[in-house]
Write a protein that holds these residues in place. Structure first.
Motif, PDB file in Angstrom:
ATOM      1  N   ILE A   1      -0.718 -19.789  31.403  1.00  0.00           N
ATOM      2  CA  ILE A   1      -0.389 -20.787  32.429  1.00  0.00           C
ATOM      3  C   ILE A   1      -1.430 -21.901  32.418  1.00  0.00           C
ATOM      4  O   ILE A   1      -1.108 -23.082  32.524  1.00  0.00           O
ATOM      5  N   TYR A   2      -2.704 -21.501  32.288  1.00  0.00           N
ATOM      6  CA  TYR A   2      -3.790 -22.491  32.251  1.00  0.00           C
ATOM      7  C   TYR A   2      -3.613 -23.431  31.047  1.00  0.00           C
ATOM      8  O   TYR A   2      -3.706 -24.655  31.179  1.00  0.00           O
ATOM      9  N   SER A   3      -3.358 -22.835  29.868  1.00  0.00           N
ATOM     10  CA  SER A   3      -3.176 -23.657  28.662  1.00  0.00           C
ATOM     11  C   SER A   3      -2.010 -24.614  28.831  1.00  0.00           C
ATOM     12  O   SER A   3      -2.082 -25.784  28.445  1.00  0.00           O
ATOM     13  N   PHE A   4      -0.921 -24.122  29.431  1.00  0.00           N
ATOM     14  CA  PHE A   4       0.238 -24.986  29.659  1.00  0.00           C
ATOM     15  C   PHE A   4      -0.130 -26.141  30.595  1.00  0.00           C
ATOM     16  O   PHE A   4       0.312 -27.274  30.404  1.00  0.00           O
TER      17      PHE A   4
ATOM     18  N   ASP B   1      10.900 -28.179  28.380  1.00  0.00           N
ATOM     19  CA  ASP B   1      11.222 -27.335  27.224  1.00  0.00           C
ATOM     20  C   ASP B   1      10.064 -26.419  26.861  1.00  0.00           C
ATOM     21  O   ASP B   1      10.265 -25.249  26.518  1.00  0.00           O
ATOM     22  N   VAL B   2       8.834 -26.944  26.910  1.00  0.00           N
ATOM     23  CA  VAL B   2       7.663 -26.107  26.622  1.00  0.00           C
ATOM     24  C   VAL B   2       7.559 -24.986  27.652  1.00  0.00           C
ATOM     25  O   VAL B   2       7.286 -23.823  27.311  1.00  0.00           O
ATOM     26  N   ALA B   3       7.793 -25.311  28.910  1.00  0.00           N
ATOM     27  CA  ALA B   3       7.743 -24.301  29.973  1.00  0.00           C
ATOM     28  C   ALA B   3       8.800 -23.225  29.760  1.00  0.00           C
ATOM     29  O   ALA B   3       8.551 -22.033  29.936  1.00  0.00           O
TER      30      ALA B   3
ATOM     31  N   ILE C   1      -4.010 -25.149  36.311  1.00  0.00           N
ATOM     32  CA  ILE C   1      -5.383 -25.067  35.783  1.00  0.00           C
ATOM     33  C   ILE C   1      -6.384 -24.637  36.843  1.00  0.00           C
ATOM     34  O   ILE C   1      -7.582 -24.896  36.714  1.00  0.00           O
ATOM     35  N   GLN C   2      -5.905 -23.992  37.884  1.00  0.00           N
ATOM     36  CA  GLN C   2      -6.828 -23.469  38.891  1.00  0.00           C
ATOM     37  C   GLN C   2      -7.786 -22.463  38.257  1.00  0.00           C
ATOM     38  O   GLN C   2      -7.400 -21.652  37.415  1.00  0.00           O
ATOM     39  N   ASP C   3      -9.059 -22.535  38.649  1.00  0.00           N
ATOM     40  CA  ASP C   3     -10.082 -21.657  38.087  1.00  0.00           C
ATOM     41  C   ASP C   3      -9.786 -20.195  38.393  1.00  0.00           C
ATOM     42  O   ASP C   3     -10.059 -19.317  37.586  1.00  0.00           O
ATOM     43  N   GLU C   4      -9.205 -19.937  39.545  1.00  0.00           N
ATOM     44  CA  GLU C   4      -8.869 -18.584  39.949  1.00  0.00           C
ATOM     45  C   GLU C   4      -7.474 -18.238  39.442  1.00  0.00           C
ATOM     46  O   GLU C   4      -6.493 -18.861  39.851  1.00  0.00           O
TER      47      GLU C   4
END
Length: 754
Positions: free
Chosen positions: A653-656, A617-619, A720-723
């Motif tokens: 995307i990172y925060s998710f 649902d969050v996505a 959470i990939q750095d790139e």
């Protein structure tokens, strides 16, 4: 709680657990065996090695007790002669614990001479044993138990142990000092199980938790060693369950119920690590009371309890200071001397004033209760010599004599508390000083005429001033309305799109009761609970508190991104306020609380299937927002926020990804209360993923779908990939979580984290 009837056959099985040696492995200690601190012979272990009896370090010395051997640290579950000072061995002071030839377990030293730890009252002793149940026992020649530690509990009972009617558990003084503490759990002879503060009268007013099972029945408290359930039992079996049962395997799990240092009764489960065969960090299965500030006496006299990071903190009430700054729980003392009362018990009101605090409560019995208004309540306490404070809750006034006890701050309590304090020097002077006005003497009719002319002139001038002021007030309101309209146009909100309500600042200040109840805090301000439409509709008000320029950008971004959204997984924006530099956003109130509350602040966590649904649902909500973005809160920010690189939707995307891993593990991204290698969640998750130990991520050994667990972990690690270029789009995330597309093996998120 619920009542249950147990058949006679089950009762027989249950009471077979009363015997401490039934089916228990053991190691024998014979007469003459001795223990010495600071040596390899400082303890006697149980057969499994999970429990030990002997010397453990307390402060600069040693105490005698039983402890549970853990993976990270040991847990003391019983202490002998707990209020004796710790023994300090030295070259001139040999300390020895011996099962003497006369059958007594004796502690000897030059410091304290001879102290009997245990002895038989109904026969001679031939041996002893530390059992795998955590019970230390003495046997006679027929191998019958003639003494056992289970019959003399301190602050803990273990699985299979019974707290008999009339018995009690007493908390420890601190985590490092296991002498008698400030709270006790009584298994009363009337059948009621009650928590009280120490040094109280054990009256209903002092009690802060009870099972309400007083029926003049003889009941015992029993902790089941199979499922960890806490129950009240009688001769017929289980009379009433207190806590829920666990799904953990009994073979590899040890349960204990402990009255904590702060007075909370908790049931813990200790699971065994399958590789090291040592017990892992304990998990809290159940606890009472729910709020640690509900513990009567957790803060001393003239102080009140408030939560700080979910832990109780003790603050002094108005008009008092800490008795000991290093021991805030010891309470506070009045910081002024009281003047004598006037005749008839009337107070010297020139010496005092009233200090008001909201959302306060106390459990003590009031000295005076009456129906009156708030102002009458305040005035009544101020004028009453015996009143130290008054609690007003429409329309009841409760007055209390000093010192005050059992006081707490509770945001759910709609109360006003009035505390009598010494008046400030300014207010005292205002009360006590008088100004003498010399009499006016009329000397002639000419003077009277001059006075009348001057009076009429002042009246005409006042009327003119009022008219001019009214005109300018009208103009200001028109200009303010135009300014608000211009703001709406600048935000790109056309009339047909703007269905939100415009609130005034004062309207929202009243709706939130002066911004009293904080629901949460973000990077640009706090969110407060409020109500409009005469209290019928609850709202959440976000007050932007940063610099004007920064707040204006945040305000515009949030209005543009959320103002026109309508999606079941997004909180709806109802309105806003934009007066001068003040910026407030009004959202619908989510009565079920935040996702953080659901995952981190409850005694139970959502089931696995529910957590999977939440993640999807969050996505979906983020996917709906599409290319809209707002800077987030520290800890969830993508690395590019810290660098001089362009920001894109990949930051979301990172925060998710961080939130997704928190949903999986039901813990925060940063948690300093765990082992050093587990503090950063993303680092620990990747380590478990590489080592194929994803089961370690699940709290309490919960049964989960292994495939969906692996999918969610892999998706989180990709996010959470750095790139940023390596992170998937939100559309891909949704498809992967739904199982539509396969998830590849993710690389290490960042070399920094490993």
């Amino acid at each position: 709680m619920y009542r249950i009837t147990v058949s006679f056959g089950i009762a027989i099985v249950l009471f077979s657990l009363y015997s401490p040696c039934e089916g228990a492995q053991q190691s024998h200690i014979f007469l003459g065996f001795s223990l010495f601190p600071e040596t390899n012979s400082s303890s006697w272990p149980s057969a499994s090695g999970q429990f030990k009896f002997g010397f453990y370090q307390q402060g600069s010395g040693f105490a005698v007790g039983i402890w549970l051997v853990g993976l990270d640290r040991n847990t003391t579950v019983w202490t002998a002669n707990r209020d004796d000072p710790p023994l300090i061995p030295s070259p001139n002071n040999t300390v020895q614990l011996q099962l003497a030839t006369d059958g007594r377990l004796v502690l000897t030293s030059k410091q304290s001479h001879e102290v009997v730890i245990a002895s038989a009252t109904n026969g001679s002793v031939s041996s002893a044993s530390m059992l795998d149940s955590g019970n230390f026992v003495l046997y006679n020649a027929n191998h019958e138990v003639v003494w056992e530690s289970f019959n003399h509990p301190t602050d803990t009972i273990l699985g299979g142990q019974i707290l008999r009617a009339g018995g009690q558990l007493v908390s420890s003084l601190s985590d490092a000092d296991h002498s008698t503490g400030r709270f006790h759990l009584n298994m009363q002879t009337d059948g009621n199980l009650v928590l009280y503060p120490a040094n109280s009268e054990n009256s209903p007013t002092d009690a802060y938790y009870s099972t309400d099972t007083w029926r003049n029945l003889k009941l015992d408290l029993y902790l089941n060693s199979t499922d960890g359930s806490l129950a009240l039992i009688n001769s017929s079996g289980v009379y009433e369950f207190i806590s829920s049962q666990s799904d953990d395997s009994a073979i590899d799990t040890i349960y204990r119920a402990t009255v904590s240092v702060n007075g909370v009764l908790r049931v813990y489960s200790h699971q065994m690590d399958p590789d090291t065969r040592k017990l892992q960090t304990p998990v809290i299965m159940w606890y009472k009371p729910d709020d640690p500030c509900d513990v009567n006496g957790v803060c001393g006299l003239n102080s009140y309890c408030t939560l700080s990071d979910d832990q109780p903190d003790c603050l002094c009430l108005p008009g008092s200071d800490y008795a000991d700054l290093n021991l805030r729980t010891m309470g506070c003392l009045r910081n002024y001397s009281e003047p004598a009362c006037a005749a008839g018990g009337k107070e010297n009101t020139s010496f005092y004033e009233i200090f008001t605090m909201e959302n306060m409560a106390w459990a003590d019995t009031p000295d005076f209760t009456a129906t009156m208004t708030m102002d009458e309540c305040k005035k009544s306490c101020l004028e009453d010599c015996n009143c130290g404070a008054a609690l007003f809750k429409p329309y009841t006034c409760k007055k209390q004599k000093p010192p005050l006890r059992y006081v707490r701050r509770d945001l759910n309590e709609q109360t006003a508390a009035f505390f009598k304090v010494t008046a400030s020097s300014e207010s005292t002077n205002n009360v006590t000083e008088t100004v003498e006005i010399p009499p006016t003497v009329v000397r002639s009719n000419s003077i009277i005429l001059h006075v009348l002319v001057l009076t009429l002139s002042l009246i005409l001038f006042s009327c003119a001033a009022l008219a001019i002021s009214g005109f300018y007030i009208f103009k200001i309101r028109v200009l303010r309305y135009k300014r608000l309209s211009e703001i709406d146009m600048n935000l790109g909100l056309a009339d047909e799109e703007l269905t939100m309500r415009v609130f005034s600042y004062n309207e929202l200040k009243r709706a939130t009761n002066g911004f009293k109840q904080e629901l949460g805090k973000g990077s640009f301000g706090a969110v407060y609970k409020g109500a409009v439409n005469k209290g019928r509709k609850l709202i959440a008000v976000k007050r932007l508190e940063k610099l004007v320029e920064e707040g204006e950008r945040e305000f515009r971004a949030e209005m543009q991104a959320i103002g026109r959204t309508h999606h079941k997984n997004l909180v709806r924006l109802l309105g806003y306020s934009a007066e001068d530099s003040k910026r407030l956003l009004v959202y619908e109130y989510m009565s079920n609380g935040s996702l953080a509350d659901l995952l981190f602040k409850r005694e139970w966590h959502p089931a696995w299937d529910e957590r999977v649904r939440i993640a999807v649902d969050v996505a979906r909500g983020l996917l709906y927002l599409h290319e809209e973005w707002i800077r987030g809160t520290r800890g969830y920010l993508a690395p590019e926020w810290q660098k001089n690189t362009p920001i894109s939707v990949k930051a979301d995307i990172y925060s998710f990804g961080i939130v997704l891993l928190e949903i999986v593990c039901c813990r925060r991204n940063l948690d300093v209360s765990v082992r050093a290698d587990e503090i950063v969640l993303s680092t620990w998750v990747y380590k478990c993923f590489v080592n194929r130990e994803l089961h370690k991520l699940i709290v309490g050994g919960e049964e989960v779908n292994k495939k969906s667990l692996e999918t969610m972990v892999k998706v989180g690690l990709w996010c959470i990939q750095d790139e940023p270029a390596l992170r998937p789009s939100m559309k891909s995330v949704v498809l992967m979580l739904q199982g539509v597309t396969e998830v590849a093996i993710p690389p290490c998120p960042t070399t920094m984290s490993m």
